[in-house]
Design a protein around this motif. Structure first.
Motif, short mmCIF file in Angstrom:
data_model
loop_
_atom_site.label_atom_id
_atom_site.label_comp_id
_atom_site.label_asym_id
_atom_site.label_seq_id
_atom_site.Cartn_x
_atom_site.Cartn_y
_atom_site.Cartn_z
N LEU A 140 0.64 -1.38 -0.31
CA LEU A 140 -0.05 0.05 0.24
C LEU A 140 0.95 1.10 0.17
N THR A 141 1.90 1.18 0.65
CA THR A 141 3.30 2.69 0.88
C THR A 141 3.38 2.24 -0.06
N GLY A 142 3.33 1.58 -1.37
CA GLY A 142 4.21 1.85 -2.46
C GLY A 142 3.72 1.94 -3.63
N MET A 143 2.08 1.83 -3.32
CA MET A 143 1.89 2.37 -4.44
C MET A 143 1.08 4.29 -4.19
N GLN A 144 1.27 4.68 -2.79
CA GLN A 144 0.39 5.93 -2.03
C GLN A 144 1.48 6.40 -1.29
N PRO A 145 1.61 7.28 -0.82
CA PRO A 145 2.67 8.07 0.34
C PRO A 145 1.37 8.00 1.41
N TYR A 146 1.91 7.38 2.70
CA TYR A 146 1.11 7.41 3.48
C TYR A 146 0.23 8.01 4.11
N THR A 147 0.51 9.28 3.75
CA THR A 147 -0.25 10.65 4.36
C THR A 147 -1.60 10.68 3.35
N ASP A 148 -1.33 10.22 2.19
CA ASP A 148 -2.66 10.02 1.21
C ASP A 148 -3.64 8.82 1.75
N ILE A 149 -2.66 8.17 2.47
CA ILE A 149 -3.75 6.46 2.33
C ILE A 149 -5.44 5.93 2.36
N SER A 150 -6.20 6.91 1.67
CA SER A 150 -7.75 6.67 2.84
C SER A 150 -8.15 5.67 3.78
N ASP A 151 -8.43 6.83 4.78
CA ASP A 151 -8.52 6.05 6.37
C ASP A 151 -9.56 4.61 5.61
N VAL A 152 -11.03 4.38 5.38
CA VAL A 152 -12.05 3.92 5.34
C VAL A 152 -11.81 2.95 4.06
N SER A 153 -10.84 3.32 3.03
CA SER A 153 -10.81 2.16 1.86
C SER A 153 -9.41 2.07 1.58
N PHE B 104 -6.69 0.42 0.11
CA PHE B 104 -7.15 -0.22 -1.61
C PHE B 104 -7.58 0.03 -2.48
N PRO B 105 -8.60 -0.09 -2.34
CA PRO B 105 -9.16 0.77 -3.41
C PRO B 105 -8.78 2.51 -4.26
N ALA B 106 -8.84 3.40 -3.10
CA ALA B 106 -8.63 4.35 -3.42
C ALA B 106 -7.07 4.14 -3.90
N ALA B 107 -6.25 3.78 -3.40
CA ALA B 107 -4.74 4.02 -3.87
C ALA B 107 -4.63 3.85 -5.75
N PHE B 108 -5.60 1.82 -5.33
CA PHE B 108 -5.81 1.45 -7.01
C PHE B 108 -6.08 2.65 -8.27
N LYS B 109 -7.01 3.36 -7.22
CA LYS B 109 -7.51 4.07 -8.55
C LYS B 109 -6.83 5.16 -8.33
N SER B 110 -5.45 5.34 -8.11
CA SER B 110 -5.26 6.57 -7.85
C SER B 110 -3.75 6.50 -9.12
N ASN B 111 -3.86 5.38 -9.06
CA ASN B 111 -2.20 5.02 -9.75
C ASN B 111 -3.29 4.02 -11.58
N ASP B 112 -4.81 4.39 -11.55
CA ASP B 112 -5.06 4.23 -12.79
C ASP B 112 -5.62 3.03 -12.65
N MET B 113 -5.92 1.91 -12.38
CA MET B 113 -5.75 0.96 -12.01
C MET B 113 -7.75 0.42 -11.49
N ASN B 114 -8.16 1.21 -12.28
CA ASN B 114 -9.81 0.92 -11.82
C ASN B 114 -9.87 -0.70 -11.89
N TRP B 115 -10.10 -1.34 -12.39
CA TRP B 115 -10.15 -2.69 -12.26
C TRP B 115 -10.07 -3.05 -11.09
N ALA B 116 -8.55 -2.49 -10.91
CA ALA B 116 -8.01 -3.36 -9.29
C ALA B 116 -8.63 -3.12 -8.13
N ALA B 117 -8.92 -2.09 -8.41
CA ALA B 117 -9.94 -0.97 -7.62
C ALA B 117 -11.36 -1.33 -7.34
N GLN B 118 -11.86 -2.16 -8.23
CA GLN B 118 -13.25 -2.61 -8.17
C GLN B 118 -13.15 -4.02 -7.22
N ILE B 119 -11.62 -4.36 -7.39
CA ILE B 119 -12.09 -6.17 -6.98
C ILE B 119 -11.49 -5.83 -5.75
#
Length: 327
Positions: free
Chosen positions: A34-47, A49-64
């Motif tokens: 998770l911290t490899g995909m997104q800075p820890y300060t930007d990690i969503s408190d409630v979601s 992995f989906p938010a991290a995948f979406k921030s990297n334009d991986m919408n299919w992984a975010a949906q899964i």
């Protein structure tokens, strides 16, 4: 659940250790990803992995990932609902809760305990803000771990004959000083009073540990001379290789007490206040009800299945070995 395990004295502690180890490794691996995909300060408190995948334009992984969260959450809740009545049943069998929590219907189900637990869960989930609820749950688990560590020391050591309450006082001082030290360092370190409290707590903790090691002796039978069941049921020799025994006693449990209470102190002051209020309520309930009805306080366990006679009749109780196994 230990009643449904094979060789529970040895396998239950090992299964807990293995489970915690596997969960910790998976948690650390997930945190690294998770911290490899997104800075820890930007990690969503409630979601996360989906938010991290979406921030990297991986919408299919975010949906899964979102589907996985929605699918597994009811399973976690179901497991909690299944286990809670069994915990209440065990406490009621020991006299720490009213007998209704150990009552079963004609099919052998813990109907009353399940209904009461379900109503309580619905009310709490409906009216308690999630932030406070999350803090209370985490802190409650840590407090339970600290109590387990404390209980292990109390069951593995005896006070000297000339000072029978020494061990109890030392463990009380250890818990109190660890908690006050942690709160002082976490919330009041910028103030002189906070530094003084931390210094005094450090001295008292070291003093309590020294007196425990030097003056309290390891027991020959689990529970010692004062905490073993009065009729000898369930006595375990500490020299037997049949049972799992925690090494490096009492240092590992005391370290566990410190770590758990330090993590509790990371809550904000409101959360700590709510936790203390809850513990105060539980203590009042115990001294008003539990201490007078506790099986261990009134002669120990007198039958093979651990049950005791009750004015309401034995038909209201079942041995925990006859409960249907958890799926």
């Amino acid at each position: 659940m230990s009643h449904e395990a094979i060789d529970p004295q040895r396998n239950m502690p090992l299964s807990i250790v293995y489970t915690l180890g596997i969960v910790t490794l998976l948690y650390v691996a997930a945190a690294l990803a998770l911290t490899g995909m997104q800075p820890y300060t930007d990690i969503s408190d409630v979601s996360g992995f989906p938010a991290a995948f979406k921030s990297n334009d991986m919408n299919w992984a975010a949906q899964i990932a979102a589907f996985g969260e929605v699918f597994t959450l009811p399973i976690v809740v179901l497991i909690s609902v299944m286990a809670q009545p069994r915990l209440q049943y065990a406490l009621a069998k020991d006299g720490l809760l009213p007998p209704i929590f150990a009552r079963v219907d004609q099919n052998g189900n813990l109907w009353w305990g399940t209904v009461i637990a379900g109503i309580g869960m619905v009310l709490i989930a409906s009216f308690v803000p999630f932030d406070h609820l999350n803090d209370m749950i985490c802190a409650g688990i840590l407090i339970a771990f600290a109590m387990t560590d404390t209980s292990l020391v109390l069951m593995r050591y005896d006070s000297p004959d000339h000072d029978e309450g020494l061990l109890d006082r030392m463990m009380l001082w250890m818990n109190l000083t660890c908690f006050l030290w942690s709160v002082s360092v976490t919330h009041f370190w910028d103030y002189l009073l906070g530094k003084l409290v931390a210094l005094v707590c450090t001295y008292q903790f070291v003093r309590s540990m020294y007196r425990l090691v030097r003056k309290c002796t390891p027991v020959e039978t689990f529970g010692g001379k004062t905490r073993v069941s009065k009729n000898g049921v369930g006595d375990m020799s500490m020299t037997s290789s049949e049972y799992f025994k925690t090494p490096l006693m009492p240092y590992i449990p005391c370290l566990g007490i410190f770590v758990n209470l330090y993590l509790v102190a990371q809550l904000d002051l409101l959360g700590i206040g709510l936790l203390l209020a809850y513990l105060g309520f539980v203590a009042v309930f115990y001294f008003c009800y539990g201490i007078r009805h506790s099986v261990g306080n009134n002669g120990g366990w007198g039958t093979d299945d651990g049950s005791v006679d009750s004015d309401e009749g034995s038909s209201l109780y079942i041995s925990s070995t006859s409960l249907p196994p958890l799926a």
